[in-house]
Design a protein around this motif. Sequence first.
Motif, short mmCIF file in Angstrom:
data_model
loop_
_atom_site.label_atom_id
_atom_site.label_comp_id
_atom_site.label_asym_id
_atom_site.label_seq_id
_atom_site.Cartn_x
_atom_site.Cartn_y
_atom_site.Cartn_z
N UNK A 72 0.82 -1.21 0.00
CA UNK A 72 0.00 0.00 0.00
C UNK A 72 0.86 1.26 0.00
N UNK A 73 1.97 1.21 0.74
CA UNK A 73 2.86 2.37 0.77
C UNK A 73 3.53 2.58 -0.59
N UNK A 74 3.88 1.50 -1.25
CA UNK A 74 4.46 1.61 -2.59
C UNK A 74 3.45 2.20 -3.57
N UNK A 75 2.22 1.73 -3.50
CA UNK A 75 1.17 2.26 -4.38
C UNK A 75 0.96 3.75 -4.15
N UNK A 76 1.13 4.16 -2.91
CA UNK A 76 0.97 5.58 -2.58
C UNK A 76 2.17 6.40 -3.04
N UNK A 77 3.36 5.92 -2.70
CA UNK A 77 4.57 6.67 -2.98
C UNK A 77 4.86 6.79 -4.48
N UNK A 78 4.44 5.80 -5.24
CA UNK A 78 4.76 5.79 -6.66
C UNK A 78 3.61 6.30 -7.54
N UNK A 79 2.67 7.00 -6.94
CA UNK A 79 1.59 7.59 -7.73
C UNK A 79 2.10 8.53 -8.83
N UNK A 80 3.07 9.41 -8.54
CA UNK A 80 3.60 10.27 -9.63
C UNK A 80 4.22 9.45 -10.76
N UNK A 81 4.94 8.38 -10.41
CA UNK A 81 5.54 7.51 -11.42
C UNK A 81 4.45 6.86 -12.28
N UNK A 82 3.39 6.40 -11.63
CA UNK A 82 2.29 5.76 -12.34
C UNK A 82 1.62 6.76 -13.27
N UNK A 83 1.32 7.95 -12.75
CA UNK A 83 0.66 8.98 -13.57
C UNK A 83 1.52 9.36 -14.77
N UNK A 84 2.82 9.49 -14.56
CA UNK A 84 3.74 9.85 -15.66
C UNK A 84 3.77 8.75 -16.71
N UNK A 85 3.81 7.50 -16.28
CA UNK A 85 3.83 6.38 -17.22
C UNK A 85 2.56 6.33 -18.05
N UNK A 86 1.42 6.56 -17.40
CA UNK A 86 0.14 6.58 -18.11
C UNK A 86 0.09 7.77 -19.07
N UNK A 87 0.59 8.91 -18.62
CA UNK A 87 0.59 10.12 -19.44
C UNK A 87 1.41 9.93 -20.70
#
Length: 245
Positions: A29-44
């Motif tokens: 859960x902490x990883x999913x939270x901390x890496x939100x910017x990484x996820x958003x950038x990858x999707x973008x």
Amino acid sequence: MIRGLFRTKDTSLDELVAAAKQGDDNIKNEMLKQYQPFIAKSVSEVCKRYIDPTKDDEYSIGLLAFNEAIDAYSCDKGSSFLSFAKLVIKRKVIDYIRNEQKRLKVVSLDEDYVEDEQMENPSEVRAAKDRYVLETEAWYRREEIREFQAHLRKYKLSFAELTEASPKHVDARESAIQVARIVYENDELRQQVLEKGRLPIKDLVNKVEVSKKTLERNRKFIIAMVLIFSGDYVYLKDYLKGVGM
């Protein structure tokens, strides 16, 4: 135990992923939270626009893909976790967009039949929609090829070398792809390719109906095919389905 720790100097990302895979929900859960910017950038990068995590469905797909990447990752995949996660995110978002396009196309065509009498050129509208889908698919293919080229460079290979090394006859090409499949399905052989970037010819020669000389001649091509099988390359795998995959 890693429980309760996150990104400390004594805890590597691979250790965090391993802990999350073993059932540590706090770490995951902490990883999913901390890496939100990484996820958003990858999707973008796939959508070519700003992604709002609170509004865009594509972000939710990316978040689920990141979670899936945690569960699926292993060090012998030949890439870092973040590289692997980005690839999984992009493939899942691409699949989502492709399915949405197909669904919207069906809906739009149904609506067109109802509105035909009100439209001057309904066939032109359909043609424009078909052209848009084809252009979008072409863009995704180009993006995947660029990713694959970058992957090849890690193994000191290039597209130019693959073109030169690719078997010229269909039968020989299909045979080389089958050899790559055998390597991919064997954990020990696959690991040698992914970790060392070399084809284990001595270990392979007794497992295939291909001569040592042929294996050596097609070495670069076979390694490239193993990388495709080991990666999440949607379009390249679609292409290979008709030639031995």
